[in-house]
Write an enzyme that holds these catalytic residues in place. Structure first.
Site, PDB file in Angstrom:
ATOM      1  N   ASP A  88       0.840  -1.201   0.000  1.00  0.00           N
ATOM      2  CA  ASP A  88       0.000   0.000   0.000  1.00  0.00           C
ATOM      3  C   ASP A  88       0.873   1.249   0.000  1.00  0.00           C
ATOM      4  O   ASP A  88       1.873   1.318   0.697  1.00  0.00           O
ATOM      5  CB  ASP A  88      -0.870  -0.032   1.285  1.00  0.00           C
ATOM      6  CG  ASP A  88      -1.920   1.049   1.315  1.00  0.00           C
ATOM      7  OD1 ASP A  88      -2.301   1.466   2.420  1.00  0.00           O
ATOM      8  OD2 ASP A  88      -2.360   1.492   0.236  1.00  0.00           O
ATOM      9  N   GLU A 140      -2.498   6.057  -8.058  1.00  0.00           N
ATOM     10  CA  GLU A 140      -3.501   6.994  -7.521  1.00  0.00           C
ATOM     11  C   GLU A 140      -3.490   8.270  -8.350  1.00  0.00           C
ATOM     12  O   GLU A 140      -2.433   8.749  -8.767  1.00  0.00           O
ATOM     13  CB  GLU A 140      -3.157   7.322  -6.062  1.00  0.00           C
ATOM     14  CG  GLU A 140      -4.142   8.249  -5.374  1.00  0.00           C
ATOM     15  CD  GLU A 140      -3.824   8.438  -3.883  1.00  0.00           C
ATOM     16  OE1 GLU A 140      -3.362   7.482  -3.229  1.00  0.00           O
ATOM     17  OE2 GLU A 140      -4.011   9.569  -3.387  1.00  0.00           O
TER      18      GLU A 140
HETATM   19  O1  TD4 Z   1      -6.669   4.237   2.472  1.00  0.00           O
HETATM   20  C1  TD4 Z   1      -6.211   3.639   3.439  1.00  0.00           C
HETATM   21  C2  TD4 Z   1      -7.048   3.389   4.691  1.00  0.00           C
HETATM   22  O2  TD4 Z   1      -7.800   4.485   5.014  1.00  0.00           O
HETATM   23  P1  TD4 Z   1      -8.568   4.570   6.421  1.00  0.00           P
HETATM   24  O3  TD4 Z   1      -7.736   5.429   7.306  1.00  0.00           O
HETATM   25  O4  TD4 Z   1      -9.895   5.204   6.088  1.00  0.00           O
HETATM   26  O5  TD4 Z   1      -8.740   3.180   6.968  1.00  0.00           O
HETATM   27  N1  TD4 Z   1      -4.947   3.126   3.393  1.00  0.00           N
HETATM   28  O6  TD4 Z   1      -4.250   3.163   2.239  1.00  0.00           O
HETATM   29  C3  TD4 Z   1      -4.287   2.613   4.588  1.00  0.00           C
HETATM   30  C4  TD4 Z   1      -3.232   3.656   4.982  1.00  0.00           C
HETATM   31  C5  TD4 Z   1      -2.292   3.033   5.974  1.00  0.00           C
HETATM   32  C6  TD4 Z   1      -1.302   4.070   6.467  1.00  0.00           C
HETATM   33  O7  TD4 Z   1      -0.335   3.319   7.071  1.00  0.00           O
HETATM   34  P2  TD4 Z   1       0.883   3.941   7.881  1.00  0.00           P
HETATM   35  O8  TD4 Z   1       0.286   4.601   9.088  1.00  0.00           O
HETATM   36  O9  TD4 Z   1       1.675   2.729   8.230  1.00  0.00           O
HETATM   37  O10 TD4 Z   1       1.616   4.870   6.957  1.00  0.00           O
HETATM   38 NA    NA Z   2      -3.189   0.594  -2.024  1.00  0.00          NA
HETATM   39 ZN    ZN Z   3      -4.597   5.018   1.309  1.00  0.00          ZN
END
Ligand code: TD4
Ligand code: NA
Ligand code: ZN
Length: 311
Positions: A88, A140
């Site tokens: 991600d 994105e």
């Molecule tokens: O889009 C999302 C999730 O979104 P949400 O916050 O609504 O669940 N995500 O992409 C998850 C983002 C994870 C961030 O992780 P770190 O803190 O390790 O950097």
């Molecule tokens: Na992703």
């Molecule tokens: Zn995200």
């Protein structure tokens, strides 16, 4: 079985449902997510941020990536439900390559903070490498508001649908995350929750490909109340309401990134257990309620997104 994310999302795209992508940083969240997937007979996308890779690998992202591949494959290879592992918000070339080398099903190259032509160039580089290794790619377009990883973007920049069509043609990415008004974390909307359905509709019509919604947590009220009962302060938290989330699926969202809802469920269970069991210090016991609450949020979300019984 352990599968490619693209296989999961192509089926979801054809049948107009969505699959949750749940973030993990440790074993316990993975256990709870897998339990929810088994219960609902649902495909699962497990995803890790670069921060998670660093955390698990104790500073070494390749070790972290390899640890997550081994953990996820161990579960996936022994179960009937399809499970994929996704990087991600890949921003750092070293981390993206580490994930590909370790055996991730897919990677996100997040160059959404760059000008379009630079986003295209960077994305094309990653697509060439990832596709050569049989790994699918997410990118994105537009920018989420709020703190996104280490990029604090005050204003969200919504996706331009015509740009999206050009972008996917130029880059050949496998799935796209169009920014339509969400943001990461528990404080997504100051006032009423609102997403730009019109832009989403146009992006789907123009690209016809699997689409991703970031910042899709709902901030489950039941969990907020439990956590606040036991000392948490989540005042002002607000997520994407379920009816709005369902509408995005109806309009063509197929991958729904969910991290905050699991974090809040886990900490609610942890606070409740610790407060009520002052004598307990066995981690297999004091994380039980936390895992149960995460499993509950996972199961409900799989049901809501329509991926239940699609394994
Ligand atoms: O889009 C999302 C999730 O979104 P949400 O916050 O609504 O669940 N995500 O992409 C998850 C983002 C994870 C961030 O992780 P770190 O803190 O390790 O950097
Ligand atoms: Na992703
Ligand atoms: Zn995200």
């Amino acid at each position: 079985p352990y599968v490619n994310t693209k296989d999961i999302l192509e089926k979801a795209n054809k049948e107009y449902y969505a699959v949750a992508a749940f973030n993990i940083n440790n074993l316990e969240f993975l256990q709870a997510i897998v339990e929810g997937g088994i219960e609902k007979k649902s495909p699962l996308i497990i995803e890790t941020s670069e921060g998670a890779m660093k955390y698990a690998g104790m500073g070494d992202p390749l070790r972290g990536a390899s640890l997550f591949v081994k953990m996820v494959r161990e579960f996936a290879d022994s179960l009937d439900i399809p499970i994929a592992l996704h990087l991600d918000h890949g921003k750092n070339f070293k981390y993206i390559i580490s994930a590909i080398k370790a055996g991730y099903s897919s990677v996100m190259i997040d160059a959404s903070d760059k000008p379009l032509e630079e986003n295209i160039k960077t994305t094309k580089d990653i697509v060439r490498i990832a596709h050569a290794a049989g790994v699918s790619v997410e990118a994105e377009l537009g920018k989420l508001a709020g703190i996104e990883d280490n990029v604090a973007s005050a204003e969200s920049v919504l996706v331009n649908p015509d740009e999206a069509k050009y972008f996917v043609e130029e880059t050949q990415v496998d799935f796209l995350a169009p920014a339509i008004g969400t943001s990461h974390g528990a404080f997504k909307f100051k006032g009423e929750a609102k997403l730009d359905f019109d832009r989403l509709k146009k992006v789907k019509e123009l690209t016809k490909m699997p689409l991703v919604l970031h910042g899709a947590s709902s901030v489950v009220q039941e969990m907020v109340e439990i956590a606040e009962n036991y000392g948490a302060d989540f005042g002002g938290s607000k997520g994407v309401p379920s009816d709005i989330l369902k509408e995005t699926v109806r309009l063509g969202i197929n991958k729904v990134n969910t991290d905050t809802d699991l974090r809040m469920a886990f900490v609610a269970g942890l606070r409740e257990f610790l407060q009520n069991n002052p004598k307990e210090f066995d981690p297999r016991k004091y994380m039980e309620t936390a895992k149960t609450y995460v499993k509950k949020v996972v199961s409900d979300r799989l049901e809501l997104l329509g991926s239940a019984n699609k394994a």
